[in-house]
Design a protein around this motif. Structure first.
Motif, PDB file in Angstrom:
ATOM      1  N   GLU A 287       0.861  -1.186   0.000  1.00 55.86           N
ATOM      2  CA  GLU A 287       0.000   0.000   0.000  1.00 55.86           C
ATOM      3  C   GLU A 287       0.897   1.236   0.000  1.00 55.86           C
ATOM      4  O   GLU A 287       1.989   1.207   0.574  1.00 55.86           O
ATOM      5  N   LEU A 288       0.438   2.290  -0.637  1.00 52.28           N
ATOM      6  CA  LEU A 288       1.206   3.535  -0.574  1.00 52.28           C
ATOM      7  C   LEU A 288       0.562   4.473   0.437  1.00 52.28           C
ATOM      8  O   LEU A 288      -0.649   4.699   0.411  1.00 52.28           O
ATOM      9  N   TYR A 289       1.384   4.984   1.337  1.00 53.27           N
ATOM     10  CA  TYR A 289       0.991   6.075   2.206  1.00 53.27           C
ATOM     11  C   TYR A 289       1.576   7.344   1.579  1.00 53.27           C
ATOM     12  O   TYR A 289       2.517   7.269   0.783  1.00 53.27           O
ATOM     13  N   TYR A 290       1.016   8.472   1.959  1.00 54.97           N
ATOM     14  CA  TYR A 290       1.490   9.732   1.385  1.00 54.97           C
ATOM     15  C   TYR A 290       1.761  10.745   2.479  1.00 54.97           C
ATOM     16  O   TYR A 290       0.894  11.015   3.304  1.00 54.97           O
TER      17      TYR A 290
ATOM     18  N   ALA B 133       5.298   9.556  -1.817  1.00 51.25           N
ATOM     19  CA  ALA B 133       4.734   8.212  -1.676  1.00 51.25           C
ATOM     20  C   ALA B 133       5.703   7.355  -0.870  1.00 51.25           C
ATOM     21  O   ALA B 133       6.901   7.333  -1.149  1.00 51.25           O
TER      22      ALA B 133
ATOM     23  N   ILE C 132       6.043   3.409   0.719  1.00 53.35           N
ATOM     24  CA  ILE C 132       5.430   2.076   0.632  1.00 53.35           C
ATOM     25  C   ILE C 132       5.250   1.445   2.015  1.00 53.35           C
ATOM     26  O   ILE C 132       6.050   1.678   2.925  1.00 53.35           O
ATOM     27  N   ARG C 133       4.177   0.685   2.154  1.00 51.65           N
ATOM     28  CA  ARG C 133       3.911  -0.130   3.338  1.00 51.65           C
ATOM     29  C   ARG C 133       3.617  -1.541   2.873  1.00 51.65           C
ATOM     30  O   ARG C 133       3.006  -1.725   1.819  1.00 51.65           O
TER      31      ARG C 133
ATOM     32  N   VAL D 137       5.179   0.725  -7.317  1.00 52.79           N
ATOM     33  CA  VAL D 137       5.096   1.997  -6.589  1.00 52.79           C
ATOM     34  C   VAL D 137       4.840   3.153  -7.565  1.00 52.79           C
ATOM     35  O   VAL D 137       3.957   3.990  -7.353  1.00 52.79           O
TER      36      VAL D 137
ATOM     37  N   GLN E 297       1.247   2.853  -9.152  1.00 51.90           N
ATOM     38  CA  GLN E 297       0.185   3.145  -8.183  1.00 51.90           C
ATOM     39  C   GLN E 297       0.222   4.620  -7.778  1.00 51.90           C
ATOM     40  O   GLN E 297      -0.808   5.270  -7.671  1.00 51.90           O
ATOM     41  N   GLY E 298       1.424   5.124  -7.562  1.00 52.06           N
ATOM     42  CA  GLY E 298       1.567   6.523  -7.163  1.00 52.06           C
ATOM     43  C   GLY E 298       1.006   7.465  -8.217  1.00 52.06           C
ATOM     44  O   GLY E 298       0.277   8.411  -7.905  1.00 52.06           O
TER      45      GLY E 298
ATOM     46  N   ASP F 299      -2.790   7.263  -8.358  1.00 51.27           N
ATOM     47  CA  ASP F 299      -3.388   8.034  -7.260  1.00 51.27           C
ATOM     48  C   ASP F 299      -3.296   9.538  -7.527  1.00 51.27           C
ATOM     49  O   ASP F 299      -4.234  10.290  -7.243  1.00 51.27           O
TER      50      ASP F 299
ATOM     51  N   LEU G   6       8.500  10.252  -5.671  1.00 42.03           N
ATOM     52  CA  LEU G   6       8.583   8.800  -5.538  1.00 42.03           C
ATOM     53  C   LEU G   6      10.026   8.401  -5.321  1.00 42.03           C
ATOM     54  O   LEU G   6      10.920   8.896  -6.018  1.00 42.03           O
TER      55      LEU G   6
END
Ligand code: C2E
Ligand code: MG
Ligand code: MG
Ligand code: MG
Length: 300
Positions: free
Chosen positions: A49-52, A68, A70-71, A102, A105-106, A109, A125
């Motif tokens: 999952e990407l957190y921001y 971004a 990553i988790r 990453v 997805q980034g 989003d 990123l």
């Protein structure tokens, strides 16, 4: 779980083996388990999952960009922070598919933010040295960027000093090719690795990120002040933008504002957020009057 298992096998080891060989075997086993789990995660596709983390403009005190981060939610290891798997992913080459995910997805989003009327200056990123080392992996990154629908000048890649130090001339060529596309380039954690100072002038980068370890000592430590001011002066002389990372205190913010830092990232404004929470954060940040518009309101 994982930690408990480690203690258990240590107890067992006390009877059977020396601590040292037991620890080594444990380490090798844990590494193999994690590598296997990472491979499964890449196949499964839904464990990352990407957190921001918001990046705030010093000029407006509003969010102007995001990074971004990553988790990994592993069924076996739980929530694994990047500090615990990125190095392994780099050593095993798994960072290449992970890094492409990453980026995809980034940018997906970021496009969604734009569609919802949330206009940020850029998305940052993190890109690993391993991804920049050969033509094939570099081309793969460029393909994702070109196909993303996000204008390259809204994209910033964060690279490390060690990438540059590895092979300066090769790095300059690769970085220039991203700049030719219009992509921004930041040197992450500046000042912690091999110093890029001597060849900073030759590097086609657009931003420097002052490492948290410098910011930590602000505004009290003379050494931190000297180092921070030197990096800011250097960056300004070369026409580069400056972000300070790891800003947690108002006193740090005030100091960095006085030194004309451009952008602030850190828990003072926000921790990294899940995408949905980021949207709320952006809406609220962009709606509220900024520092400067407050001044105008008071005057009118
Ligand atoms: P980084 O790129 O330097 O990211 C900043 C790290 O500092 C993040 O940790 C962030 O959560 C943390 N941080 C930011 N502000 C503060 C603060 O005010 N206080 C404190 N204590 N911490 C703060 P995170 O998310 O654990 O990431 C760690 C590192 O893992 C990143 O450092 C980056 O090098 C790497 N990483 C994360 N995501 C990716 C990725 O998608 N690809 C690659 N190659 N590396 C990644
Ligand atoms: Mg970074
Ligand atoms: Mg950083
Ligand atoms: Mg850092």
């Amino acid at each position: 779980h994982a930690d408990l298992a480690m203690y258990k096998s240590k107890d067992k080891g006390r009877n059977n083996y020396s601590f040292y060989s037991d620890d080594l075997a444990e380490y090798a086993q844990k590494r193999a388990d994690m590598t296997a789990a990472l491979k499964l995660a890449i196949e499964a596709g839904d464990q990352f999952e990407l957190y921001y983390q918001p990046k705030t403009s010093v000029l407006t005190h509003k969010i102007d960009a995001v990074e971004a981060l990553i988790r990994w939610r592993s069924p076996n290891f739980g929530m694994v922070p990047p500090g615990q798997f990125i190095a392994l992913a780099e050593e095993t080459g798994l960072i290449v598919p992970i890094g492409l995910w990453v980026l995809k997805q980034g940018l997906r989003d970021f496009l969604e933010l734009q569609r919802e009327g949330i206009q940020l200056e850029h998305i940052s990123l993190n890109v690993s040295n391993v991804q920049l080392r050969n033509d094939e992996t570099v081309a793969a990154l460029k393909d994702v960027i070109a196909a993303s629908g996000v204008a390259p000048d809204h994209i910033e890649l964060e690279i490390t000093e060690s990438y540059i130090a590895d092979d300066v001339n090769h790095a300059i060529g690769v970085l220039q090719s991203f700049r030719d596309m219009g992509v921004g380039l930041a040197i992450d954690d500046f000042g912690t690795g091999y110093s890029s100072m001597s060849y900073l002038k030759k590097l086609p980068v657009t931003r420097i990120k002052i490492d948290k370890s410098f910011v930590d000592g602000l505004p009290g430590s003379e050494d931190s002040i000297t180092l921070t001011n030197s990096v800011i002066a250097l960056a300004k002389n070369f026409g580069l933008a400056i972000t300070a990372e790891g800003v947690e205190l108002e006193s740090q913010l005030v100091f960095l504002e006085q030194q004309c830092c451009d952008q602030i990232q850190g828990y003072y404004f926000s921790k990294p957020l899940p995408f949905n929470e980021l949207k709320d954060y952006c809406r609220s940040s962009l709606k509220h009057s900024s520092k400067n518009s407050n001044v105008i309101q008071l005057q009118s």
